[in-house]
Enzyme design. Structure first.
Site, short mmCIF file in Angstrom:
data_model
loop_
_atom_site.label_atom_id
_atom_site.label_comp_id
_atom_site.label_asym_id
_atom_site.label_seq_id
_atom_site.Cartn_x
_atom_site.Cartn_y
_atom_site.Cartn_z
CD GLN A 85 44.62 32.05 33.33
OE1 GLN A 85 43.57 31.47 33.50
NE2 GLN A 85 45.25 32.67 34.32
CE1 TYR B 53 51.12 38.33 45.54
CE2 TYR B 53 53.38 38.01 46.31
CZ TYR B 53 52.10 38.53 46.49
OH TYR B 53 51.83 39.26 47.62
CG LEU B 54 57.78 41.68 42.48
CD1 LEU B 54 58.86 41.10 41.57
CD2 LEU B 54 57.64 43.18 42.23
CE1 TYR C 11 35.86 37.86 41.57
CE2 TYR C 11 36.49 40.16 41.80
CZ TYR C 11 35.62 39.18 41.32
OH TYR C 11 34.53 39.55 40.60
CB ALA D 284 49.88 43.39 47.24
CB CYS E 54 25.16 40.74 29.65
SG CYS E 54 24.16 39.86 28.47
P1 NAD Z 1 47.97 39.44 35.04
O1 NAD Z 1 49.16 38.58 35.10
O2 NAD Z 1 47.60 40.09 33.75
O3 NAD Z 1 48.07 40.57 36.15
C1 NAD Z 1 48.53 40.36 37.46
C2 NAD Z 1 49.03 41.70 38.00
O4 NAD Z 1 49.46 41.55 39.33
C3 NAD Z 1 50.20 42.24 37.21
O5 NAD Z 1 49.90 43.53 36.75
C4 NAD Z 1 51.35 42.22 38.20
O6 NAD Z 1 52.27 43.26 38.00
C5 NAD Z 1 50.62 42.34 39.52
N1 NAD Z 1 51.37 41.81 40.67
C6 NAD Z 1 52.04 40.64 40.79
N2 NAD Z 1 52.59 40.50 41.99
C7 NAD Z 1 52.29 41.63 42.68
C8 NAD Z 1 52.56 42.07 44.00
N3 NAD Z 1 53.27 41.34 44.86
N4 NAD Z 1 52.07 43.28 44.37
C9 NAD Z 1 51.36 44.06 43.51
N5 NAD Z 1 51.07 43.69 42.27
C10 NAD Z 1 51.50 42.47 41.85
O7 NAD Z 1 46.75 38.53 35.56
P2 NAD Z 1 45.17 38.81 35.45
O8 NAD Z 1 44.69 38.35 34.10
O9 NAD Z 1 44.84 40.19 35.88
O10 NAD Z 1 44.62 37.76 36.50
C11 NAD Z 1 44.87 37.96 37.89
C12 NAD Z 1 44.49 36.73 38.69
O11 NAD Z 1 43.08 36.55 38.71
C13 NAD Z 1 45.07 35.44 38.13
O12 NAD Z 1 45.50 34.62 39.19
C14 NAD Z 1 43.91 34.81 37.42
O13 NAD Z 1 44.04 33.43 37.30
C15 NAD Z 1 42.76 35.22 38.31
N6 NAD Z 1 41.48 35.25 37.61
C16 NAD Z 1 40.35 35.48 38.31
C17 NAD Z 1 39.12 35.50 37.66
C18 NAD Z 1 37.86 35.75 38.39
O14 NAD Z 1 36.81 35.58 37.85
N7 NAD Z 1 37.89 36.19 39.60
C19 NAD Z 1 39.05 35.31 36.30
C20 NAD Z 1 40.22 35.11 35.61
C21 NAD Z 1 41.41 35.10 36.26
#
Ligand code: NAD
Length: 552
Positions: free
Chosen positions: A128, A270-271, A319, A241, A407
């Site tokens: 990551q 992703y489920l 996002y 979702a 920050c």
């Molecule tokens: P994570 O794996 O800790 O959490 C993902 C969550 O999504 C889990 O709790 C899982 O149960 C849930 N999930 C999966 N499929 C689902 C579905 N079909 N319906 C409902 N819930 C579902 O991941 P995270 O650390 O929270 O990161 C989430 C995403 O954001 C990743 O893709 C990551 O790469 C991305 N991300 C974005 C930023 C940003 O700045 N926007 C920063 C870091 C990571």
């Protein structure tokens, strides 16, 4: 010899060294902190956050890294290749103590199936952004960025506040868990869909989420009431979702903002619809191709509903989890109808060299963070949004693991904070050194065409020289550890990014290093955006005297 297995890990606290210097104690404590059960999502598997983002390749590698850091000298550098220590080389005191390369593959081979094949052979790991580079600080790390993003949405569409608006999103993992608090900090109402009840409960315990509804009817009742009363509230509903969003659309619930932070970057994380939570990981491991197809189909339905809300006038954005790309692969043609959050809200900040500056108190004492919070307020008295964030974070953020703060600071600001913290360590105002680092999601450290570099003015989205230059610059400037990763945030094949962490141990040498690193690192953001033709970055370069050979 027996192979080391999982154990509970927690960083040492206090001012006493367990390694030979603070330059090695710091990465040791931060590696351990990444795997603290309060911090990591699945510490027994070495998974810190972001689907399968790991801190070390396996437990034997973890123990070996810990051992090496404990004995490493001030003129030595430990090399880490995808979570495994592969060498210790003689360098010099200005060199990083650790150099890390995680998950990198030659471009033509950079696909999830090839990555998984190599991962299964024990030859690589997914790092990551801050998991494999040991500067993850729990959900707070993302909280401020998320808070700023929703503040920008409020500014753009809703008169500067989210009061009286409803945001719908999904995912309450390590990163996504920041969403409900970021929305309520902006005075809005959030409905978050999460398929794993454990994850939702964890967010309530750490005060990122207010409530978990009994079912969808109950959730809709609660959020509609809060929206009507213009009361800030966050509610989770347990469900998939890909089913819940189309259902909300069908019911005509009035939703103002829609986004998503499920782990869509990795189809196996992703489920899909119709798969039980209990069968998820087993099924994904046994039949990855079939699972990927099903998960992409579900993402197509999920994103189709998001576009449905867009058509009804909602503010919709990706996002940073690549859900648009996956939905398109799943057959939904309009997936890219809504923008990513960087071009929509964050790019102007990148032009200022701004990004997620963060630090952690190696003492383990929350009072050290309170003191650095005060120092930030004194250093930047005219920055009201920054002051509001620091005050709110002090009141509302529960620390996970070592106390830490984040920050967003820009070019010309970060080194001032670093030097001030170093003085506070020297004077004894802080009880032990602090580490200063950042997310890889920064202004000049990433090439990621679906996220940080989406829609660059000159079309240079996929040019990946910049993160490599960034890592070289930080290595040349005196950072304590430097990392180059592939695939963070948006998944394998889609990004290259670099990070740095530098120790403020109160010495004069640390001050010299901090000044250079914390000037040159954000300078990369200014250079990158001047090069791409952004006027705002040119203005910053002119005002602050950044030397750029071929301007104009
Ligand atoms: P994570 O794996 O800790 O959490 C993902 C969550 O999504 C889990 O709790 C899982 O149960 C849930 N999930 C999966 N499929 C689902 C579905 N079909 N319906 C409902 N819930 C579902 O991941 P995270 O650390 O929270 O990161 C989430 C995403 O954001 C990743 O893709 C990551 O790469 C991305 N991300 C974005 C930023 C940003 O700045 N926007 C920063 C870091 C990571």
């Amino acid at each position: 010899m027996t192979t080391p297995g999982p154990r509970t890990v927690r960083a040492a606290r206090g001012a006493e060294l367990t390694a030979r210097s603070w330059a090695t104690e710091a990465p040791l404590r931060m590696l351990h902190n990444n795997l603290d059960p309060e911090v990591a999502e699945r510490p027994e598997d070495l998974v810190v956050y972001g689907g399968t983002g790991k801190a070390a390749r396996d437990w034997a590698s973890f123990e070996a890294i810990s051992r090496e850091l404990t004995t490493l000298g001030g003129d030595e550098t430990l090399l880490v290749q995808s979570g495994r220590p592969v060498g210790v080389l003689r360098t010099h005191e200005w060199a990083p103590r650790v150099l890390i390369a995680n998950s990198n593959l030659v471009p033509d081979w950079a696909t999830w199936p090839e990555f998984r094949r190599l991962d299964a052979l024990g030859l690589t790991m997914y790092g990551q952004m801050t998991a494999g580079s040991w500067i993850y600080i729990g959900t707070q790390g993302i909280l401020q960025g998320t808070y700023e993003t929703f503040a920008a949405v409020a500014e753009k569409r809703f008169g500067g506040t989210l009061r009286g608006t409803l945001t719908v999103t999904a995912g309450l993992g390590g990163m996504g868990g920041a969403q409900p608090l970021a929305v309520t900090m902006n005075e809005g109402v959030a409905l978050v869909v999460e398929c794993d009840p454990e994850r939702a409960r964890r967010r309530v315990e750490t005060r990122y989420l207010d409530e978990i509804a009994d079912d969808l009817d109950d959730a809709v009742r609660r959020v509609e009431a809060a929206k009507r009363e213009r009361r800030a509230l966050s509610v989770a509903v347990i469900g998939n979702a890909a089913e819940v969003l189309p259902e909300l659309l069908r019911r005509g619930v009035e939703i103002d903002i829609v986004t998503d932070q499920t782990s869509a970057h990795d189809p196996l994380a992703y489920l899909p619809k119709g798969v039980d939570l209990a069968d998820w990981h087993d099924y994904a491991a046994k039949k990855p191709d079939e699972f990927t197809d099903r998960s992409r189909e579900s993402m197509a339905d999920h994103v189709e509903a998001m576009v449905g809300f867009l058509d009804r006038g909602a503010e919709v954005f990706d996002y940073g989890n690549s859900i648009r790309g996956e939905a398109k692969l799943g057959g939904f043609e309009r997936a890219f109808d809504f923008p990513g959050f960087v071009p929509a809200y964050i790019r102007p900040l990148f032009c200022d060299g701004k990004g997620p500056f963060r630090w952690a108190a190696l003492s383990g004492d929350p009072a050290d963070i309170a003191a650095t919070d005060r120092a930030i307020l004194e250093l930047f008295p005219d920055n009201e949004p920054l002051a509001r964030w620091i005050r709110m974070a002090g009141e509302r953020v529960a620390f996970q693991g070592l106390p830490a703060r984040i920050c967003w600071l820009g070019y010309g600001e970060r080194h001032l904070a670093g030097l001030r913290f170093n003085e506070m360590v020297a004077s004894g105002e802080l009880k032990a050194p602090v580490v200063i680092g950042r997310d890889h999601l920064d202004c000049g450290s990433v090439a990621s065409p679906y996220r940080e570099t989406e829609g660059m003015l000159d079309g240079s989205d996929a040019i990946a020289d910049w993160p490599l230059l960034n890592a070289l610059v930080n290595t040349a400037s005196g950072a304590t550890w430097v990392s180059i990763h592939h695939g963070g945030g948006v998944g394998i094949g889609r990004s290259l990014h670099a990070g740095q962490v530098t120790v403020a141990d109160g010495t004069e040498l640390a001050a010299l290093k901090l000044e250079r690193v914390l000037t040159n690192d954000p300078a990369m953001g200014v250079l990158r955006h001047v090069d791409a033709g952004y006027e705002r970055a040119e203005k910053v370069a002119d005002e602050k005297g950044v030397r750029i050979p071929m301007r104009g």
